[in-house]
Write a protein that holds these residues in place. Structure first.
Motif, PDB file in Angstrom:
ATOM      1  N   THR A  17       0.819  -1.211   0.000  1.00  0.00           N
ATOM      2  CA  THR A  17       0.000   0.000   0.000  1.00  0.00           C
ATOM      3  C   THR A  17       0.858   1.268   0.000  1.00  0.00           C
ATOM      4  N   LYS A  18       1.763   1.377   0.947  1.00  0.00           N
ATOM      5  CA  LYS A  18       2.562   2.602   1.056  1.00  0.00           C
ATOM      6  C   LYS A  18       3.578   2.746  -0.064  1.00  0.00           C
ATOM      7  N   TRP A  19       4.170   1.615  -0.481  1.00  0.00           N
ATOM      8  CA  TRP A  19       5.196   1.674  -1.525  1.00  0.00           C
ATOM      9  C   TRP A  19       4.801   0.849  -2.758  1.00  0.00           C
ATOM     10  N   GLY A  20       3.497   0.750  -2.985  1.00  0.00           N
ATOM     11  CA  GLY A  20       3.004  -0.049  -4.102  1.00  0.00           C
ATOM     12  C   GLY A  20       3.486   0.426  -5.450  1.00  0.00           C
ATOM     13  N   SER A  21       3.775   1.717  -5.568  1.00  0.00           N
ATOM     14  CA  SER A  21       4.260   2.227  -6.853  1.00  0.00           C
ATOM     15  C   SER A  21       5.716   1.840  -7.109  1.00  0.00           C
ATOM     16  N   SER A  22       6.414   1.368  -6.078  1.00  0.00           N
ATOM     17  CA  SER A  22       7.829   1.011  -6.214  1.00  0.00           C
ATOM     18  C   SER A  22       8.064  -0.491  -6.260  1.00  0.00           C
ATOM     19  N   PHE A  23       7.109  -1.289  -5.750  1.00  0.00           N
ATOM     20  CA  PHE A  23       7.327  -2.728  -5.653  1.00  0.00           C
ATOM     21  C   PHE A  23       6.123  -3.512  -6.158  1.00  0.00           C
ATOM     22  N   HIS A  24       6.377  -4.733  -6.601  1.00  0.00           N
ATOM     23  CA  HIS A  24       5.295  -5.616  -7.037  1.00  0.00           C
ATOM     24  C   HIS A  24       5.626  -7.046  -6.613  1.00  0.00           C
ATOM     25  N   ASN A  25       4.641  -7.912  -6.727  1.00  0.00           N
ATOM     26  CA  ASN A  25       4.793  -9.314  -6.324  1.00  0.00           C
ATOM     27  C   ASN A  25       5.307  -9.445  -4.888  1.00  0.00           C
ATOM     28  N   VAL A  26       4.792  -8.611  -4.010  1.00  0.00           N
ATOM     29  CA  VAL A  26       5.187  -8.671  -2.606  1.00  0.00           C
ATOM     30  C   VAL A  26       4.396  -9.807  -1.947  1.00  0.00           C
ATOM     31  N   GLU A  27       5.109 -10.747  -1.348  1.00  0.00           N
ATOM     32  CA  GLU A  27       4.472 -11.960  -0.837  1.00  0.00           C
ATOM     33  C   GLU A  27       5.117 -12.426   0.462  1.00  0.00           C
ATOM     34  N   ALA A  28       4.351 -13.202   1.200  1.00  0.00           N
ATOM     35  CA  ALA A  28       4.886 -13.908   2.363  1.00  0.00           C
ATOM     36  C   ALA A  28       5.278 -15.308   1.912  1.00  0.00           C
ATOM     37  N   VAL A  29       6.390 -15.796   2.441  1.00  0.00           N
ATOM     38  CA  VAL A  29       6.891 -17.129   2.089  1.00  0.00           C
ATOM     39  C   VAL A  29       6.982 -17.962   3.363  1.00  0.00           C
ATOM     40  N   LEU A  30       6.462 -19.163   3.292  1.00  0.00           N
ATOM     41  CA  LEU A  30       6.469 -20.046   4.454  1.00  0.00           C
ATOM     42  C   LEU A  30       7.839 -20.676   4.673  1.00  0.00           C
ATOM     43  N   LYS A  85       4.810 -18.110   8.195  1.00  0.00           N
ATOM     44  CA  LYS A  85       5.124 -17.040   7.235  1.00  0.00           C
ATOM     45  C   LYS A  85       6.369 -16.310   7.733  1.00  0.00           C
ATOM     46  N   ARG A  86       7.514 -16.844   7.400  1.00  0.00           N
ATOM     47  CA  ARG A  86       8.776 -16.396   7.961  1.00  0.00           C
ATOM     48  C   ARG A  86       9.447 -15.301   7.140  1.00  0.00           C
ATOM     49  N   PHE A  87       9.142 -15.222   5.835  1.00  0.00           N
ATOM     50  CA  PHE A  87       9.868 -14.307   4.947  1.00  0.00           C
ATOM     51  C   PHE A  87       8.899 -13.411   4.182  1.00  0.00           C
ATOM     52  N   VAL A  88       9.402 -12.237   3.839  1.00  0.00           N
ATOM     53  CA  VAL A  88       8.683 -11.325   2.944  1.00  0.00           C
ATOM     54  C   VAL A  88       9.583 -11.057   1.744  1.00  0.00           C
ATOM     55  N   THR A  89       9.046 -11.237   0.550  1.00  0.00           N
ATOM     56  CA  THR A  89       9.832 -11.042  -0.666  1.00  0.00           C
ATOM     57  C   THR A  89       9.080 -10.137  -1.624  1.00  0.00           C
ATOM     58  N   GLY A  90       9.802  -9.567  -2.564  1.00  0.00           N
ATOM     59  CA  GLY A  90       9.182  -8.727  -3.582  1.00  0.00           C
ATOM     60  C   GLY A  90      10.207  -8.230  -4.575  1.00  0.00           C
ATOM     61  N   TYR A  91       9.712  -7.455  -5.566  1.00  0.00           N
ATOM     62  CA  TYR A  91      10.568  -6.956  -6.647  1.00  0.00           C
ATOM     63  C   TYR A  91      10.370  -5.460  -6.838  1.00  0.00           C
ATOM     64  N   ARG A  92      11.440  -4.791  -7.190  1.00  0.00           N
ATOM     65  CA  ARG A  92      11.410  -3.365  -7.523  1.00  0.00           C
ATOM     66  C   ARG A  92      10.816  -3.190  -8.898  1.00  0.00           C
ATOM     67  N   ARG A  93       9.901  -2.222  -9.032  1.00  0.00           N
ATOM     68  CA  ARG A  93       9.325  -1.933 -10.347  1.00  0.00           C
ATOM     69  C   ARG A  93      10.364  -1.265 -11.234  1.00  0.00           C
TER      70      ARG A  93
END
Length: 348
Positions: free
Chosen positions: A321-334, A340-348
């Protein structure tokens, strides 16, 4: 703090098959059951003088085996040491395996005098000193990582971040940052997967961590691919802003109020600097989120380890929400336990 919901289903990251090795794991920090009877038993011990109070600075498993111990003396030590713990406890076998070039020889050649080993064992049992600090290493992935007091002992679930990095397209020739590198375990493991152009910038504010990470980098011969930098989070990375393919971090994420309830092996001995995440446990994670967009290049990847479900859900929603314009595919990884130990994502 408001509870934020996770909009997408978390991914499960499967652990790859590897050669089996002895498990010498510290458990994930968790609150201890409290009772009036146990409270006094869990009071941190008063430091006592013993032969290891001014130890050889070289970690035990890296010392030369130059101290002969006759079989009778070694057998007597085994009996005394075993009397302090249940017979099924495996750590005594591991101590002797780490300390002796060949425990079955007579005399056995040890990496420390027998009196020193007995004092080390007593501290492990009496003071709940982590076994990894006693022998000076932790088996992590396919590495034997040197550790000592002042550096967080790498946990088995953190191994998964290296596999996540390997899944990033073109990762091998990219520049990566390992923020809060600690022992340097992640940096070394990633560096061993990189190609000729790949590089890891391993950052830590702790001078002890910088020393230990440097040792591990040298032991595995990846000095040409890992650059250790002393400083806080993004501060030492000004010259690589916007150039990183990825940012990896296992930051402090334990809420301050939970620290007294950690297992003694963790709370009494591991560095508070590497554990304390502030009041809600997310102080450092928020700082990392705020600085990500300035250091990652377009398409760059990030992975953060968290305290579990609530922190991961909060961060996924916040970043989206706050940085949605900068990142995509933000997910929790088990992790391997389904948390849900990890958070991952990609820079737009």
């Amino acid at each position: 703090m408001a509870t934020l919901s996770l909009s997408s289903r978390p991914l499960t990251f499967l652990r790859p098959n590897r050669t089996k090795r002895p498990l010498r794991r510290l458990l994930r920090p968790k609150p201890l059951a409290s009772s009036s009877a146990s409270a006094s038993a869990l009071t941190p011990p008063t430091p006592r003088l013993d032969p290891t109070d001014t130890p050889d600075p070289t970690t035990l498993f890296l010392r030369p085996a130059s101290h002969p111990a006759p079989a009778a003396a070694l057998a007597a030590f085994r009996r005394r040491a075993a009397a302090l713990v249940p017979p099924s406890a495996p750590h005594l076998r591991w101590l002797l395996a780490a300390a002796a070039a060949d425990p079955s020889s007579d005399p056995a050649l040890l990496r420390a005098p027998l009196d020193d080993l007995e004092a080390m064992w007593a501290r492990h049992v009496r003071d709940r000193r982590p076994f990894q600090y006693v022998v000076g290493n932790e088996h992590w992935r396919d590495l034997v990582v040197a550790v000592r007091e002042g550096v967080l002992i790498p946990r088995p679930e953190t191994e998964a971040v290296v596999d996540m990095v390997r899944e990033v397209e073109g990762f091998a020739d990219g520049w990566w940052a390992d923020l809060g590198t600690g022992s340097g375990a992640i940096a070394v493991a990633v560096a061993r997967e990189l190609g000729a152009q790949g590089r890891v910038f391993a950052v830590d504010v702790s001078e002890v961590a910088v020393e230990v990470a440097t040792l591990n980098v040298q032991r595995y011969g990846v000095q040409g691919k890992v650059e250790i930098r002393h400083g806080s989070w993004f501060e030492p990375l000004q010259d690589v802003k916007g150039k990183l393919m990825g940012v990896i971090s296992n930051p402090p994420y334990i809420p301050t109020g939970d620290l007294p309830g950690l297992q003694p092996e963790v709370g009494w001995h591991e560095p508070k600097l590497a554990l304390d995440g502030g009041k809600e446990g997310i102080e450092h994670l928020l700082h990392l989120c705020e600085g990500l967009s300035s250091v990652l290049k377009p398409g760059g990847f990030f992975v953060f380890e968290t305290n579990g479900n609530k922190q991961s859900e909060f961060l996924v929603d916040l970043i989206s929400t706050k940085w949605g314009s900068s990142f995509h595919n933000v997910e929790a990884v088990l992790d391997f336990a389904g948390i849900k130990r990890f958070v991952t994502g990609y820079r737009r």
